[in-house]
Design a protein around this motif. Structure first.
Motif, PDB file in Angstrom:
ATOM      1  N   THR A   8      31.273  44.234  37.070  1.00 45.41           N
ATOM      2  CA  THR A   8      31.095  44.560  38.485  1.00 45.41           C
ATOM      3  C   THR A   8      32.004  43.767  39.400  1.00 45.41           C
ATOM      4  O   THR A   8      32.216  44.162  40.544  1.00 45.41           O
ATOM      5  CB  THR A   8      29.636  44.329  38.925  1.00 45.41           C
ATOM      6  N   THR A  44      36.850  46.221  47.397  1.00 39.25           N
ATOM      7  CA  THR A  44      35.963  47.005  46.555  1.00 39.25           C
ATOM      8  C   THR A  44      36.585  48.353  46.235  1.00 39.25           C
ATOM      9  O   THR A  44      37.056  49.054  47.129  1.00 39.25           O
ATOM     10  CB  THR A  44      34.601  47.223  47.246  1.00 39.25           C
ATOM     11  N   LEU A  49      33.643  48.428  41.694  1.00 37.77           N
ATOM     12  CA  LEU A  49      34.249  47.221  41.142  1.00 37.77           C
ATOM     13  C   LEU A  49      34.761  46.354  42.284  1.00 37.77           C
ATOM     14  O   LEU A  49      35.455  46.824  43.178  1.00 37.77           O
ATOM     15  CB  LEU A  49      35.401  47.554  40.196  1.00 37.77           C
TER      16      LEU A  49
END
Length: 122
Positions: A8, A44, A49
């Protein structure tokens, strides 16, 4: 049981998080994170991600390829045209180290904080 993990976020140390986040936002088209500040900033991707940048006192940029201080990590990006991508990124503030071991297959650049990253053909 198989453990499943989803990446992430990736975070890099630097001296100026906002400047580095702005470089990567321009280079990738990712959105600036709305809560970016002097200590921590990021961008982002549409799928969530997060590429983050954290301020570190006394930050020393990696020296590639000699490894003093070591790079510790690097990012890879695919592009359609190495020459065009390199030219755009250098205009945005990337550096181009003299040592280029990838030939026509890939290029090594450095971001404004000195982190090496690679461009590879898509």
């Amino acid at each position: 049981m198989t453990l499943r993990m989803k990446l992430t976020a990736i975070t890099l140390d630097c001296a100026d998080p906002q400047a580095l986040a702005a470089f990567y936002a321009r280079a990738t088209g990712y959105a600036m994170h709305p809560r970016s500040d002097r200590e921590f900033a990021g961008v982002t991707r549409e799928d969530g991600l997060f590429l983050g940048f954290q301020r570190v006192d006394g930050y020393r940029a990696p020296r590639w390829p000699d490894g003093s201080p070591p790079q510790q990590s690097h990012l890879d990006f695919t592009v359609d045209d190495l020459d065009e991508a390199e030219a755009v990124l250098v205009r945005l503030g990337a550096g181009r180290p003299e040592h280029q071991p990838g030939g026509d297959r890939w290029r090594v650049l450095t971001d404004p904080a000195g982190h090496p990253f690679c461009l590879t053909l898509h």
